[in-house]
Design an enzyme around this catalytic site. Sequence first.
Site, mmCIF file in Angstrom:
data_model
loop_
_atom_site.group_PDB
_atom_site.id
_atom_site.type_symbol
_atom_site.label_atom_id
_atom_site.label_comp_id
_atom_site.label_asym_id
_atom_site.label_seq_id
_atom_site.Cartn_x
_atom_site.Cartn_y
_atom_site.Cartn_z
ATOM 1 N N HIS A 11 45.976 36.898 34.207
ATOM 2 C CA HIS A 11 46.545 35.645 34.687
ATOM 3 C C HIS A 11 48.030 35.768 35.002
ATOM 4 O O HIS A 11 48.744 36.575 34.407
ATOM 5 C CB HIS A 11 46.324 34.518 33.668
ATOM 6 C CG HIS A 11 46.955 34.782 32.348
ATOM 7 N ND1 HIS A 11 46.428 35.655 31.415
ATOM 8 C CD2 HIS A 11 48.081 34.295 31.794
ATOM 9 C CE1 HIS A 11 47.209 35.688 30.347
ATOM 10 N NE2 HIS A 11 48.221 34.874 30.557
ATOM 11 N N GLY B 238 51.041 38.044 34.232
ATOM 12 C CA GLY B 238 50.765 39.373 34.772
ATOM 13 C C GLY B 238 50.148 40.270 33.723
ATOM 14 O O GLY B 238 50.510 41.436 33.603
ATOM 15 N N HIS B 239 49.197 39.715 32.966
ATOM 16 C CA HIS B 239 48.523 40.481 31.925
ATOM 17 C C HIS B 239 47.240 39.759 31.507
ATOM 18 O O HIS B 239 46.962 38.656 31.934
ATOM 19 C CB HIS B 239 49.429 40.684 30.707
ATOM 20 C CG HIS B 239 49.893 39.399 30.101
ATOM 21 N ND1 HIS B 239 51.098 38.820 30.437
ATOM 22 C CD2 HIS B 239 49.323 38.556 29.202
ATOM 23 C CE1 HIS B 239 51.242 37.695 29.762
ATOM 24 N NE2 HIS B 239 50.171 37.501 29.005
ATOM 25 N N ARG B 240 46.490 40.427 30.673
ATOM 26 C CA ARG B 240 45.353 39.837 29.964
ATOM 27 C C ARG B 240 45.484 40.290 28.524
ATOM 28 O O ARG B 240 46.433 40.986 28.167
ATOM 29 C CB ARG B 240 44.021 40.229 30.596
ATOM 30 C CG ARG B 240 43.812 41.711 30.770
ATOM 31 C CD ARG B 240 42.582 41.973 31.635
ATOM 32 N NE ARG B 240 42.595 43.322 32.163
ATOM 33 C CZ ARG B 240 41.722 44.260 31.849
ATOM 34 N NH1 ARG B 240 40.725 43.998 31.013
ATOM 35 N NH2 ARG B 240 41.795 45.462 32.360
#
Length: 120
Positions: free
Chosen positions: A90, A43-45
């Site tokens: 992602h 839940g991040h990049r």
Amino acid sequence: MAYFIDLPTFGDERGKLTIIEKVLPFEIKRFYYVYDVCAKRGGHRHKKTVQALVCLGGSCEVYVNNGKEEQVFVLSQPDKCLIVEPHDWHTMDHFTDGSTLLVFASEYYDVNDYIDKEYP
């Protein structure tokens, strides 16, 4: 956008051996593994970090959105490695029982490298 690479694998009557040496597009500075997963991960990049994901056993799905396109990658073979670029938002989900996801990273952990906002 994220992409797969094949890892060199050698096998004989004793079993298989897969090598992660001189095949990743970065120098490994950190690695960790995820297992016994019961909720969506990621839940991040990132600003700088490139990651290489290998599902050692079982399977999982990796959703990737680079701001232009979205794709779901299924990791189910220990000789396939998913390269996730820094700009790739992602999440990892749908882990099967007993699955283990190994992650190699190009950077040491730095909370300031994370971007938690998803693309619109």
